[in-house]
Every structure is written in structure tokens, then in C-alpha cells.
Design an enzyme around this catalytic site. Structure first.
Site, PDB file in Angstrom:
ATOM      1  N   TRP A 113     -30.472  41.884  29.042  1.00  0.00           N
ATOM      2  CA  TRP A 113     -31.210  40.797  28.386  1.00  0.00           C
ATOM      3  C   TRP A 113     -30.653  39.425  28.720  1.00  0.00           C
ATOM      4  O   TRP A 113     -31.407  38.455  28.819  1.00  0.00           O
ATOM      5  CB  TRP A 113     -31.304  41.028  26.875  1.00  0.00           C
ATOM      6  CG  TRP A 113     -32.322  42.085  26.565  1.00  0.00           C
ATOM      7  CD1 TRP A 113     -32.094  43.297  25.988  1.00  0.00           C
ATOM      8  CD2 TRP A 113     -33.736  42.054  26.863  1.00  0.00           C
ATOM      9  NE1 TRP A 113     -33.273  44.008  25.902  1.00  0.00           N
ATOM     10  CE2 TRP A 113     -34.285  43.283  26.435  1.00  0.00           C
ATOM     11  CE3 TRP A 113     -34.579  41.110  27.459  1.00  0.00           C
ATOM     12  CZ2 TRP A 113     -35.648  43.592  26.578  1.00  0.00           C
ATOM     13  CZ3 TRP A 113     -35.933  41.422  27.597  1.00  0.00           C
ATOM     14  CH2 TRP A 113     -36.456  42.639  27.170  1.00  0.00           C
ATOM     15  N   ASP A 192     -29.042  34.340  21.658  1.00  0.00           N
ATOM     16  CA  ASP A 192     -30.102  35.328  21.432  1.00  0.00           C
ATOM     17  C   ASP A 192     -29.500  36.446  20.593  1.00  0.00           C
ATOM     18  O   ASP A 192     -28.666  37.213  21.067  1.00  0.00           O
ATOM     19  CB  ASP A 192     -30.599  35.859  22.789  1.00  0.00           C
ATOM     20  CG  ASP A 192     -31.623  36.990  22.636  1.00  0.00           C
ATOM     21  OD1 ASP A 192     -31.974  37.333  21.489  1.00  0.00           O
ATOM     22  OD2 ASP A 192     -32.065  37.517  23.677  1.00  0.00           O
ATOM     23  N   LYS A 216     -36.367  44.423  15.893  1.00  0.00           N
ATOM     24  CA  LYS A 216     -35.220  45.334  15.963  1.00  0.00           C
ATOM     25  C   LYS A 216     -34.680  45.607  14.547  1.00  0.00           C
ATOM     26  O   LYS A 216     -34.437  46.732  14.191  1.00  0.00           O
ATOM     27  CB  LYS A 216     -34.114  44.756  16.848  1.00  0.00           C
ATOM     28  CG  LYS A 216     -34.599  44.314  18.248  1.00  0.00           C
ATOM     29  CD  LYS A 216     -34.549  45.385  19.304  1.00  0.00           C
ATOM     30  CE  LYS A 216     -35.427  45.116  20.521  1.00  0.00           C
ATOM     31  NZ  LYS A 216     -34.942  44.090  21.440  1.00  0.00           N
TER      32      LYS A 216
END
Ligand SMILES: *Cc1c(COP(=O)(O)O)cnc(C)c1O
Length: 381
Positions: A113, A192, A216
Site C-alpha cells: 500500500w 494512511d 477495515k
């Protein structure tokens, strides 16, 4: 084993969208027909209604309480996911004055990511040999993303002149997690936190901007939470179009155009669940740590049957990524697990292997059942 092969109620260990608390899902189910205080389906309530604008205020207030946020921060509910933020952050703070010589924003390349965050921050593909707008201060690529930098090690390669420093707190795919805040004081820290936001307490006041989508730990896909420090608003490029300008959403109280009413409603219920049923982030963090400890213990006690390549100090509490020493058994592991009701255990398509995601909504009981299944599978293999 408690679980039988006929159990149809699957336990969700997916990397995302992830499991949500059963008590919240009950409320969500009822709300599809009618939200009690309104008398309308959650799918058909106007975003301009007082009920919804109050809901946004309440959800923001709960996030403030959970994170202990000062008045210097704004809390926004945006769309476009974390991927949109990869670009929005860069447009706002790294491409502001195209003609002025400037220092590049600094990024960490710690896994899948963060790699995407770096790609998403480039305005266009970089011509070969051109100076990049981005400086990758540290990369874990050579070590196949099995470890993270130490804070001190990083400080020697970070620039005090960077417009900001960006990293990903939890690498969801590889199962790596920072256990302390990274970066130099004085350089805006942007993070993030999509896969570990509200999973444990954080020092939120050390960040200039935090973003995390809901799917999530906090709700369904469709809403992304941005926590931005007021002083960052003045640094936004004048060239950013209205919708991509954080100030637009601050002014509109996250109601500039039609927001994802349903997703925000679920986040509201999850924050309530975190506060009243769980008892806050310290408790949530302790439960999550327990779940992860239990599962890593099974891996470490397996005599090499299960293998986790991540350096022990950086093992993620949220995503336990591992392999079977005998790779040919992985398919059998996954299909047998599914037949016993353990869903979502396949590793990310980029790395394969096995990954058990232990987000807030995954219960300790579910993890115990998985541990038992893993020990049993090893015995029979
Ligand atoms: C899942 C994930 C993403 C992707 O988010 P989208 O909402 O699909 O854009 C980004 N960052 C991290 C850390 C993730 O875990």
C-alpha cells in the site's frame, strides 16, 4: 473441534471489507427497513435532513473523544477511498508551486500500500531520468518487505525541509505494523491508517493529517475519514480544484455534495459500540493484541509448519500473514478452512500465502477457533 463442516455461519477473516460487530449488524439490518428515530429506511434519508447533519456531528464528536483530539483538528467524511487520498494529499501539499524550486515530499516504501501511495502521488508518469517530486527515504523492497525501519535509522535520512513526510502505519498485505510514530518533528506527518485506525490508542496530536477508509475496522466501504490539523489548510495549493480542496469539505461540514449516508451511519454505530460496549480504544487495543498474540503463538509453536517471515518487532496486530512451509499444502489448508467456516484467509493476490485479518469486528472466540483449526490441520497433515 467445535466447528463442524456443516456450520454455515462463516467467520470473516477477510483483509477487507472486514468483519463488523454482530450487535451493530443487527441495528444496521433494522435500519434498512426503518431508522427508529426517523421512520424511513437508512437508504432513503436526505443528507440535508436535520437527523443526518446531527448524525455527522455526533460521529465526529465520538471520533474526537476516542482519539482525544484537540480543537486544532477537523474531522472529515469523504469519498474515493484511501486511493483518492494518495493523490489528494500530493495535489494539496506537493504540487503547489510548479515553478518554484522545492524540496520533494518524503515517503516510506514499506509494502504494497505504501507503493500505491507513491504511485498515486505522482501527477503523471515520471519521464526517465527526471527528478521525481517524491523522495523515497527508505525502502523495504530488498528485504522483500519483511521488516520496517527503526525510528533513529530513519531520522538520519529524513529532510527537515520536506513539505511533508508520508507513511502507512499498517501494511495490510505483508502484515507489518509500526509500533511507534515515525518522522521528524517539525515536518508535517501524513499517515494512511486505513487498516489500523481506531484499533488501539494513537498519539493523534503528532500527526498533521491522518486518513483511513472505513472498510477495515469501522464500517462498509464508501466513506474515508480524514483528520486534518487546521494549520495544514493554509498550505493547500491554490491550484487545487474545489472538490479536491480539503477546505471545501471543512466549510460544508462533510456535506458539500451527497455524502454516503449509509456508510456514515454504520461508522456512527461502530464508534458507539467502541465507546459503550468495548469501553474505548485502550480496551480495543488490548483485545486486538490478545487476538494477534494467540495466533502468532500457534505459528511460532508449529515447529516451522507455519512460517511468518515478518521481523517479530514489526508483526502486525491487524493482519497475520504467514505461509505453510510446504507450499503444496496451502490450497488444502484454505479449502479445508473454508469448509469449516473460516472465510477470507487467502493471502493478497500480490503475495499469496495465508492472511488472517483480525480487525475490530473479529472476536477473540473466532480467533480461538481458528487457532484450534490450525493446530488440528497440522496434526492431520
Ligand atoms: C485497503 C487499503 C487501501 C486501499 O483503500 P481503498 O479504499 O480501496 O482505496 C489503502 N491503504 C491501506 C493501508 C489499505 O489497507
Amino acid at each position: 473441534m467445535k466447528r463442524t463442516q456443516t456450520d454455515r455461519n462463516l467467520l470473516n477473516f477477510s483483509g477487507g471489507p472486514g468483519a463488523l460487530a454482530a450487535s451493530v449488524l443487527k441495528q444496521v439490518q433494522a435500519s434498512i427497513e426503518s431508522v427508529p428515530e426517523v421512520g424511513l429506511s437508512i437508504l432513503g434519508i436526505s443528507h440535508r435532513s436535520k437527523w443526518f447533519t446531527d448524525l455527522v456531528i455526533e460521529t465526529e464528536q465520538r471520533i474526537r473523544t476516542l482519539l482525544n483530539l484537540s480543537e486544532q483538528y477537523h474531522v472529515l467524511f469523504l469519498q474515493g477511498g484511501a486511493t483518492q487520498q494518495f493523490s489528494t494529499v500530493a495535489m494539496a501539499f506537493n504540487h503547489s508551486e510548479p515553478n518554484k524550486p522545492k524540496h520533494p515530499a518524503q515517503y516510506l516504501d514499506t509494502g504494497y500500500w505504501s507503493g500505491k501511495s507513491i504511485e498515486g502521488a505522482q501527477l503523471k508518469p515520471q519521464p526517465e531520468n527526471s527528478a521525481s517530486d517524491i523522495h523515497v527515504a527508505w525502502s523495504g523492497k530488498a528485504k522483500r518487505y519483511t521488516t520496517l525501519p527503526q525510528r533513529a535509522e530513519l531520522e538520519s535520512v529524513l529532510s527537515p525541509n520536506a513539505p511533508y513526510f508520508h507513511y502507512v502505519s499498517n501494511e495490510t498485505v505483508e502484515g507489518l505494523q509500526f509500533k511507534e510514530v515515525m518522522g521528524l518533528e517539525g515536518v508535517p506527518r501524513i499517515c494512511d491508517m486505513s487498516s489500523d485506525f481506531l484499533s488501539a490508542p494513537i498519539a493523534a496530536d503528532r500527526f498533521s493529517l491522518i486518513y483511513a477508509h472505513a472498510q477495515k475496522n469501522l464500517g462498509p466501504a464508501g466513506v474515508t475519514i480524514v483528520v486534518i490539523k487546521d494549520e495544514m489548510l493554509a498550505k493547500i495549493s491554490p491550484n487545487v480544484p474545489t472538490f479536491l480542496d480539503y477546505r471545501t469539505h471543512v466549510r460544508a461540514h462533510s456535506n458539500f455534495n451527497t455524502p454516503p449516508v449509509f456508510a456514515i451511519y454504520v461508522v456512527n454505530l461502530i464508534t458507539q459500540w467502541l465507546m459503550s460496549e468495548i469501553g474505548g480504544l485502550a480496551n480495543m487495543g488490548a483485545i486486538n493484541q490478545q487476538k494477534a498474540n494467540d495466533l502468532y503463538k500457534v505459528i511460532d509453536a508449529s515447529g516451522g509448519f507455519y512460517k511468518c517471515d515478518v521481523s517479530p518487532a514489526h508483526r502486525s496486530v491487524m493482519n497475520v500473514s504467514f505461509k505453510l512451509a510446504e507450499q503444496s499444502l496451502e490450497e488444502a489448508f484454505l479449502s479445508k478452512a473454508l469448509s469449516y467456516g473460516f472465510s477470507g484467509l487467502g493471502g493478497h493476490r500480490s503475495v499469496g500465502g495465508i492472511r488472517a485479518s483480525l480487525y475490530n469486528g473479529v472476536t477473540l472466540e473466532a480467533v480461538n477457533e481458528l487457532s484450534e483449526f490450525m493446530r488440528d490441520f497440522q496434526q492431520r497433515a
